[in-house]
Write a protein that holds these residues in place. Structure first.
Motif, PDB file in Angstrom:
ATOM      1  N   THR A 118     -26.655  31.272  50.280  1.00 46.79           N
ATOM      2  CA  THR A 118     -25.436  30.395  50.263  1.00 46.79           C
ATOM      3  C   THR A 118     -24.415  31.390  51.007  1.00 46.79           C
ATOM      4  O   THR A 118     -24.713  32.523  51.277  1.00 46.79           O
ATOM      5  CB  THR A 118     -25.206  30.229  48.785  1.00 46.79           C
ATOM      6  OG1 THR A 118     -24.943  31.583  48.142  1.00 46.79           O
ATOM      7  CG2 THR A 118     -26.275  29.620  47.918  1.00 46.79           C
ATOM      8  N   ALA A 182     -26.500  30.148  38.924  1.00 45.12           N
ATOM      9  CA  ALA A 182     -25.494  29.051  38.854  1.00 45.12           C
ATOM     10  C   ALA A 182     -23.967  29.373  38.958  1.00 45.12           C
ATOM     11  O   ALA A 182     -23.506  30.471  38.560  1.00 45.12           O
ATOM     12  CB  ALA A 182     -25.735  28.111  37.305  1.00 45.12           C
ATOM     13  N   ASP A 183     -23.463  28.458  39.619  1.00 42.49           N
ATOM     14  CA  ASP A 183     -22.023  28.832  40.083  1.00 42.49           C
ATOM     15  C   ASP A 183     -21.333  27.340  39.780  1.00 42.49           C
ATOM     16  O   ASP A 183     -21.396  26.472  40.054  1.00 42.49           O
ATOM     17  CB  ASP A 183     -21.807  28.974  41.619  1.00 42.49           C
ATOM     18  CG  ASP A 183     -20.356  29.130  41.964  1.00 42.49           C
ATOM     19  OD1 ASP A 183     -19.369  29.554  40.752  1.00 42.49           O
ATOM     20  OD2 ASP A 183     -20.029  29.131  43.042  1.00 42.49           O
ATOM     21  N   GLU A 186     -23.345  24.373  38.651  1.00 41.49           N
ATOM     22  CA  GLU A 186     -24.337  23.890  39.951  1.00 41.49           C
ATOM     23  C   GLU A 186     -25.199  24.899  40.050  1.00 41.49           C
ATOM     24  O   GLU A 186     -24.774  26.328  40.348  1.00 41.49           O
ATOM     25  CB  GLU A 186     -23.472  23.274  41.050  1.00 41.49           C
ATOM     26  CG  GLU A 186     -22.639  22.097  40.855  1.00 41.49           C
ATOM     27  CD  GLU A 186     -22.024  21.519  41.995  1.00 41.49           C
ATOM     28  OE1 GLU A 186     -21.748  20.299  41.936  1.00 41.49           O
ATOM     29  OE2 GLU A 186     -21.778  22.273  42.885  1.00 41.49           O
ATOM     30  N   TRP A 188     -27.905  26.459  43.319  1.00 42.29           N
ATOM     31  CA  TRP A 188     -28.379  26.286  44.718  1.00 42.29           C
ATOM     32  C   TRP A 188     -29.534  25.839  44.721  1.00 42.29           C
ATOM     33  O   TRP A 188     -30.599  26.405  43.913  1.00 42.29           O
ATOM     34  CB  TRP A 188     -28.101  27.815  45.473  1.00 42.29           C
ATOM     35  CG  TRP A 188     -28.930  27.586  46.670  1.00 42.29           C
ATOM     36  CD1 TRP A 188     -28.640  27.009  47.795  1.00 42.29           C
ATOM     37  CD2 TRP A 188     -30.264  28.362  46.918  1.00 42.29           C
ATOM     38  NE1 TRP A 188     -29.479  27.382  48.757  1.00 42.29           N
ATOM     39  CE2 TRP A 188     -30.618  28.154  48.078  1.00 42.29           C
ATOM     40  CE3 TRP A 188     -31.177  29.069  46.281  1.00 42.29           C
ATOM     41  CZ2 TRP A 188     -31.658  28.532  48.834  1.00 42.29           C
ATOM     42  CZ3 TRP A 188     -32.355  29.606  46.842  1.00 42.29           C
ATOM     43  CH2 TRP A 188     -32.560  29.194  48.173  1.00 42.29           C
ATOM     44  N   THR A 222     -25.594  16.883  43.694  1.00 42.46           N
ATOM     45  CA  THR A 222     -24.201  16.825  43.917  1.00 42.46           C
ATOM     46  C   THR A 222     -23.909  16.861  45.363  1.00 42.46           C
ATOM     47  O   THR A 222     -23.052  16.269  45.861  1.00 42.46           O
ATOM     48  CB  THR A 222     -23.349  17.844  43.089  1.00 42.46           C
ATOM     49  OG1 THR A 222     -24.005  19.122  43.532  1.00 42.46           O
ATOM     50  CG2 THR A 222     -23.761  17.787  41.475  1.00 42.46           C
ATOM     51  N   THR A 223     -24.869  17.992  46.150  1.00 45.06           N
ATOM     52  CA  THR A 223     -24.941  17.927  47.528  1.00 45.06           C
ATOM     53  C   THR A 223     -26.308  18.165  47.854  1.00 45.06           C
ATOM     54  O   THR A 223     -27.112  18.347  47.143  1.00 45.06           O
ATOM     55  CB  THR A 223     -23.817  19.067  48.021  1.00 45.06           C
ATOM     56  OG1 THR A 223     -24.652  20.293  47.743  1.00 45.06           O
ATOM     57  CG2 THR A 223     -22.638  19.250  47.158  1.00 45.06           C
ATOM     58  N   ARG A 225     -27.576  20.514  49.101  1.00 45.15           N
ATOM     59  CA  ARG A 225     -28.097  21.777  48.765  1.00 45.15           C
ATOM     60  C   ARG A 225     -27.481  22.466  47.450  1.00 45.15           C
ATOM     61  O   ARG A 225     -27.723  23.733  47.140  1.00 45.15           O
ATOM     62  CB  ARG A 225     -27.860  23.171  49.774  1.00 45.15           C
ATOM     63  CG  ARG A 225     -28.424  22.549  51.108  1.00 45.15           C
ATOM     64  CD  ARG A 225     -29.892  22.548  51.147  1.00 45.15           C
ATOM     65  NE  ARG A 225     -30.730  23.536  50.522  1.00 45.15           N
ATOM     66  CZ  ARG A 225     -31.054  24.665  51.524  1.00 45.15           C
ATOM     67  NH1 ARG A 225     -30.786  24.617  52.752  1.00 45.15           N
ATOM     68  NH2 ARG A 225     -31.801  25.640  50.804  1.00 45.15           N
ATOM     69  N   HIS A 226     -27.170  21.460  46.666  1.00 44.86           N
ATOM     70  CA  HIS A 226     -26.780  21.782  45.168  1.00 44.86           C
ATOM     71  C   HIS A 226     -27.054  20.945  44.060  1.00 44.86           C
ATOM     72  O   HIS A 226     -27.042  19.565  44.504  1.00 44.86           O
ATOM     73  CB  HIS A 226     -25.108  22.168  45.090  1.00 44.86           C
ATOM     74  CG  HIS A 226     -24.805  23.210  45.906  1.00 44.86           C
ATOM     75  ND1 HIS A 226     -24.522  23.330  47.230  1.00 44.86           N
ATOM     76  CD2 HIS A 226     -24.576  24.717  45.559  1.00 44.86           C
ATOM     77  CE1 HIS A 226     -24.219  24.634  47.519  1.00 44.86           C
ATOM     78  NE2 HIS A 226     -24.278  25.348  46.604  1.00 44.86           N
ATOM     79  N   ARG A 228     -27.124  20.029  39.627  1.00 47.23           N
ATOM     80  CA  ARG A 228     -26.854  20.144  38.001  1.00 47.23           C
ATOM     81  C   ARG A 228     -28.114  19.908  37.521  1.00 47.23           C
ATOM     82  O   ARG A 228     -28.993  18.900  37.702  1.00 47.23           O
ATOM     83  CB  ARG A 228     -25.750  19.209  37.471  1.00 47.23           C
ATOM     84  CG  ARG A 228     -24.771  19.630  38.149  1.00 47.23           C
ATOM     85  CD  ARG A 228     -23.299  18.724  37.322  1.00 47.23           C
ATOM     86  NE  ARG A 228     -22.185  19.030  37.819  1.00 47.23           N
ATOM     87  CZ  ARG A 228     -21.327  20.017  37.440  1.00 47.23           C
ATOM     88  NH1 ARG A 228     -21.766  21.022  36.501  1.00 47.23           N
ATOM     89  NH2 ARG A 228     -20.035  20.475  37.952  1.00 47.23           N
TER      90      ARG A 228
END
Length: 245
Positions: A118, A182-183, A186, A188, A222-223, A225-226, A228
């Motif tokens: 990331t 997790a950030d 979310e 990675w 969610t994207t 590369r991400h 939940r």
């Protein structure tokens, strides 16, 4: 790889503004220099470089000459190398506050490639700086040894938990591991090829498992590369798989 130099040479009788950058860092209390007080930080007479990497950029390469260790301030880094068959294997991940490249402190070459997964920010700690500080601060050496042991434990965990057992169980364990990095809720989400290199499974198997987790609502992208994680569903799935072992 751009670098912002943070000079820590004292310019004031007490605590200088440059050293305050280190003192006020969000990960300092968890990082190697967390054992140093403000006055001790003020006496550091070398430069610490803050490096930023984009996904896919290399921090250092295996067999490269090791002159520095690195504290991860943010992001996820993977440690990887080729096995005896020439296959690329991901050995483990590192995240916020982890110390990388500790082998450099012994004058050894780096043992693996360190690559950003990331956007990553690290602080570069020259070997000469750590050598000087460990002579003056025995607790710093003890802290470094603890971090080295933690890295060994992480490597053992990858080998025993993520590279053995049924494929579904290994993938579930990987998702659980990723929650540690997790950030904002979310995780990675590695690509299928990266999952294959982590879990010793085919890309097709990794893709099939991820698709099934998405259908079941366990994995919520969610994207690209991400994602939940439904933690309740993940825990239930892990209990179910563990009962079959």
């Amino acid at each position: 790889m751009p670098a912002t130099i943070i000079p820590l040479t004292p310019q004031e009788p007490l605590f200088n503004p440059q050293a305050r950058v280190c003192a006020e860092c969000g990960v300092r209390k968890f990082a190697l220099f967390g054992v140093l007080d403000h006055a001790e930080l003020d006496n550091i007479h070398v430069h610490i470089a803050s490096l930023k990497l984009e996904p896919g950029q290399s921090l250092y390469e295996a067999q490269g000459s090791g002159h520095a260790a690195f504290t991860v301030r943010s992001g996820v880094v993977r440690l990887e190398r080729n096995n005896e068959r020439g296959e690329r294997r991901i050995l483990r991940l590192a995240g916020r506050s982890d110390l990388l490249g500790m082998e450099a402190m012994l004058g050894q070459s780096y043992a693996a490639d360190a690559v950003a997964c990331t956007p990553v920010e690290v602080c570069r700690l020259p070997r000469t700086l750590v050598d000087d500080l460990t002579r003056e601060q025995p607790e710093l050496m003890r802290d470094m040894m603890k971090r080295w042991q933690r890295a060994l434990d992480d490597a053992d965990e990858w080998l025993t938990e993520l590279c053995a057992g049924p494929a579904r169980y290994r993938m579930l364990r990987l998702l659980l591991k990723l929650t540690e990095y997790a950030d904002g809720g979310e995780i990675w989400l590695p690509g299928r090829q990266e999952m294959s290199a982590m879990l010793d499974m085919t890309i097709e198997t990794a893709s099939r498992l991820v698709s099934s987790f998405k259908r079941d609502g366990l994995l919520l992208p969610t994207t690209p590369r991400h994602a939940r994680i439904d933690h309740t569903a993940l825990a239930a799935a892990l209990r179910d798989e563990a009962s079959k072992l």
